[in-house]
Design an enzyme around this catalytic site. Structure first.
Site, PDB file in Angstrom:
ATOM      1  CG  HIS A  71      -0.270   0.355   2.496  1.00 51.74           C
ATOM      2  ND1 HIS A  71       0.468  -0.566   3.186  1.00 51.74           N
ATOM      3  CD2 HIS A  71      -0.194   1.503   3.206  1.00 51.74           C
ATOM      4  CE1 HIS A  71       0.955  -0.002   4.270  1.00 51.74           C
ATOM      5  NE2 HIS A  71       0.586   1.254   4.314  1.00 51.74           N
TER       6      HIS A  71
HETATM    7  C1  UD1 Z   1      -1.458   5.875   6.212  1.00 49.49           C
HETATM    8  C2  UD1 Z   1      -0.068   6.254   6.733  1.00 49.49           C
HETATM    9  C3  UD1 Z   1       0.848   5.049   6.616  1.00 49.49           C
HETATM   10  C4  UD1 Z   1       0.262   3.825   7.260  1.00 49.49           C
HETATM   11  C5  UD1 Z   1      -1.122   3.589   6.685  1.00 49.49           C
HETATM   12  C6  UD1 Z   1      -1.805   2.404   7.302  1.00 49.49           C
HETATM   13  C7  UD1 Z   1       0.504   8.610   6.354  1.00 49.49           C
HETATM   14  C8  UD1 Z   1       1.394   9.521   5.598  1.00 49.49           C
HETATM   15  N1  UD1 Z   1       0.541   7.322   5.960  1.00 49.49           N
HETATM   16  O1  UD1 Z   1      -1.347   5.591   4.843  1.00 49.49           O
HETATM   17  O2  UD1 Z   1       2.080   5.348   7.233  1.00 49.49           O
HETATM   18  O3  UD1 Z   1       1.084   2.705   6.974  1.00 49.49           O
HETATM   19  O4  UD1 Z   1      -1.922   4.759   6.919  1.00 49.49           O
HETATM   20  O5  UD1 Z   1      -2.915   2.007   6.527  1.00 49.49           O
HETATM   21  O6  UD1 Z   1      -0.166   9.034   7.270  1.00 49.49           O
HETATM   22  N2  UD1 Z   1      -8.901   5.511   2.351  1.00 49.49           N
HETATM   23  C9  UD1 Z   1     -10.142   4.916   2.424  1.00 49.49           C
HETATM   24  N3  UD1 Z   1     -10.680   4.724   3.673  1.00 49.49           N
HETATM   25  C10 UD1 Z   1     -10.072   5.121   4.792  1.00 49.49           C
HETATM   26  C11 UD1 Z   1      -8.810   5.748   4.696  1.00 49.49           C
HETATM   27  C12 UD1 Z   1      -8.236   5.918   3.466  1.00 49.49           C
HETATM   28  O7  UD1 Z   1     -10.750   4.544   1.437  1.00 49.49           O
HETATM   29  O8  UD1 Z   1     -10.617   4.926   5.882  1.00 49.49           O
HETATM   30  C13 UD1 Z   1      -8.265   5.696   1.013  1.00 49.49           C
HETATM   31  C14 UD1 Z   1      -8.493   7.057   0.451  1.00 49.49           C
HETATM   32  O9  UD1 Z   1      -8.592   6.934  -0.931  1.00 49.49           O
HETATM   33  C15 UD1 Z   1      -7.203   7.775   0.782  1.00 49.49           C
HETATM   34  C16 UD1 Z   1      -6.185   6.665   0.687  1.00 49.49           C
HETATM   35  O10 UD1 Z   1      -6.874   5.495   1.143  1.00 49.49           O
HETATM   36  O11 UD1 Z   1      -6.933   8.818  -0.088  1.00 49.49           O
HETATM   37  C17 UD1 Z   1      -4.945   6.890   1.485  1.00 49.49           C
HETATM   38  O12 UD1 Z   1      -5.271   7.070   2.861  1.00 49.49           O
HETATM   39  P1  UD1 Z   1      -4.296   7.889   3.836  1.00 49.49           P
HETATM   40  O13 UD1 Z   1      -4.826   7.869   5.211  1.00 49.49           O
HETATM   41  O14 UD1 Z   1      -3.976   9.202   3.226  1.00 49.49           O
HETATM   42  O15 UD1 Z   1      -2.939   7.089   3.787  1.00 49.49           O
HETATM   43  P2  UD1 Z   1      -2.629   5.524   3.927  1.00 49.49           P
HETATM   44  O16 UD1 Z   1      -2.176   5.037   2.595  1.00 49.49           O
HETATM   45  O17 UD1 Z   1      -3.733   4.762   4.584  1.00 49.49           O
END
Ligand code: UD1
Length: 361
Positions: A206
């Site tokens: 991811h």
């Molecule tokens: C974040 C952390 C990462 C951690 C990961 C665990 C940062 C910079 N990164 O990355 O270190 O390993 O969490 O999962 O903070 N989304 C959903 N549902 C949710 C949350 C996110 O669909 O509940 C999707 C959205 O499209 C979003 C994308 O996932 O844009 C990325 O989510 P985000 O929280 O920005 O970063 P992670 O990749 O989850």
């Protein structure tokens, strides 16, 4: 009595803060949970609160997803308001997410003491947003809870005063010890996926540096294909929603890859502990595989968890298909008797004792 704010926002922060929250409850401490809402989907958030029997967050800021800058800024603004209203004496943040950095910054601006759980990790790769987050969070914290001696050395090397640092072990060991026995009773993930112990490979991918780059993502999937064909075992890939978006956008489906929805905490522990091999770009899963005695291949060029490699539980494969296959073979040929470098499962207790100045009982 000291008032403590526990800030969290994402799936790994929930699982790794859980032992601290449990300890605060046992000691009847004055604390509250502040959820930034960085993760909000039930299968990345709510289910973890339920399975770990955590109290509901007193505040949920519902910041949701956006660009890194905007998300960090939203969390900073919203956390500041809550901290002004609640006036805690200390804020605890965990790891390297945008929630951790913005939570720490908000507290620093208000002169509130900060405890950083999982301090002192470094990948030395500034292209990772997490690297920036962890360095900055460390440098504005008052209590640095290093999971290992190596992490402590790193902090000392960056001129952080010795008296601010404690080596506690990693709270994920506490979490695994407290929950592993329940996986059999409360989770039927293996059965529902028709999997037998030791007869599948578990994959997670991811990190934005892997999945946002089409060529890199495709190259890793080619490597996974080779491993599956070589070992004649199915690949199970619980897909983070962000990776799912990229897989669709880049049209990168592979017939060997069984894509499933993200798995809850107990189900994932069951999947990990029974896998023949884990292939991942997650930091936390490198630790969990090592603790559970399952060999791991890391689909990155670097790791902020070098202890896993040093004890022989993990190897860095990068993203080239041939190297991924070679590393999978290497790991499967190893004895699985490495020591757990992440402590004795009492990190939560140590952290709470350090901030409250409580006794050892
Ligand atoms: C974040 C952390 C990462 C951690 C990961 C665990 C940062 C910079 N990164 O990355 O270190 O390993 O969490 O999962 O903070 N989304 C959903 N549902 C949710 C949350 C996110 O669909 O509940 C999707 C959205 O499209 C979003 C994308 O996932 O844009 C990325 O989510 P985000 O929280 O920005 O970063 P992670 O990749 O989850």
């Amino acid at each position: 009595m000291l008032k403590i704010a526990v800030i969290l926002g994402t799936r790994p922060e929930i699982t790794k803060m859980a032992p601290i929250i449990r300890e605060l409850e046992i000691r009847e401490a004055d604390f509250f949970v502040l959820h930034t809402g960085q993760h909000y989907s039930y299968n990345l958030d709510g289910v973890f609160f339920e399975q770990l029997r955590l109290p509901q967050a007193k505040h949920n800021l519902e910041v949701g997803s956006s660009s890194h800058g905007e998300q960090t800024a939203r969390i900073l603004t919203a956390v500041e308001k809550v901290l002004q209203e609640e006036s805690p004496d200390i804020v605890l943040v965990h790891g390297d997410t945008n929630s951790a950095l913005a939570g720490a910054l908000a507290a620093a601006k208000l002169n509130i003491k900060i405890g950083h759980v999982e301090a002192g990790l470094r990948s030395y790769d500034k292209s990772m947003p997490e690297e920036i987050n962890r360095v900055l969070a460390d440098h504005c914290s008052d209590y640095l809870f290093a999971p290992t001696e190596g992490a402590r050395e790193i902090l000392l090397g960056e001129s952080i005063p010795e008296e601010k640092i404690s080596v506690t072990g990693n709270t994920i060991v506490d979490s695994i010890n407290q929950n592993l026995s329940m996986t059999g009773e409360q989770s039927n993930t293996l059965d529902s996926l028709h999997l037998k112990p030791g007869e599948y490979l578990l994959v997670t991918l991811h990190r934005q540096e892997n999945v946002d780059n089409q060529a890199r993502f495709a190259s890793i999937l080619d490597g996974l294909d080779k491993v599956a064909a070589d070992l004649q075992l199915p690949l199970i890939y619980p897909v983070h929603p962000h990776s799912r978006k990229r897989l669709n956008e880049f049209k990168l489906g592979r017939k060997n890859l069984n894509l499933i929805e993200p798995v809850d905490f107990l189900g994932f522990l069951q999947l990990q502990s029974n896998a023949r091999l884990i292939l991942t770009d997650s930091g936390g899963i490198q630790e969990e595989a090592c603790i559970l005695g399952v060999p791991c291949v890391t689909l990155r060029d670097n790791t902020e968890r070098p202890e896993t490699v040093e004890v022989g539980a993990n190897v860095l494969a990068g993203t080239s298909p041939d190297k991924i296959l070679e590393c999978a073979r290497t790991m499967l040929g190893r004895e699985k008797n490495w020591p757990n470098p992440f402590g004795d499962g009492k990190a939560g207790e140590r952290i709470v004792r350090t901030i409250t100045g409580g006794s050892d009982d």
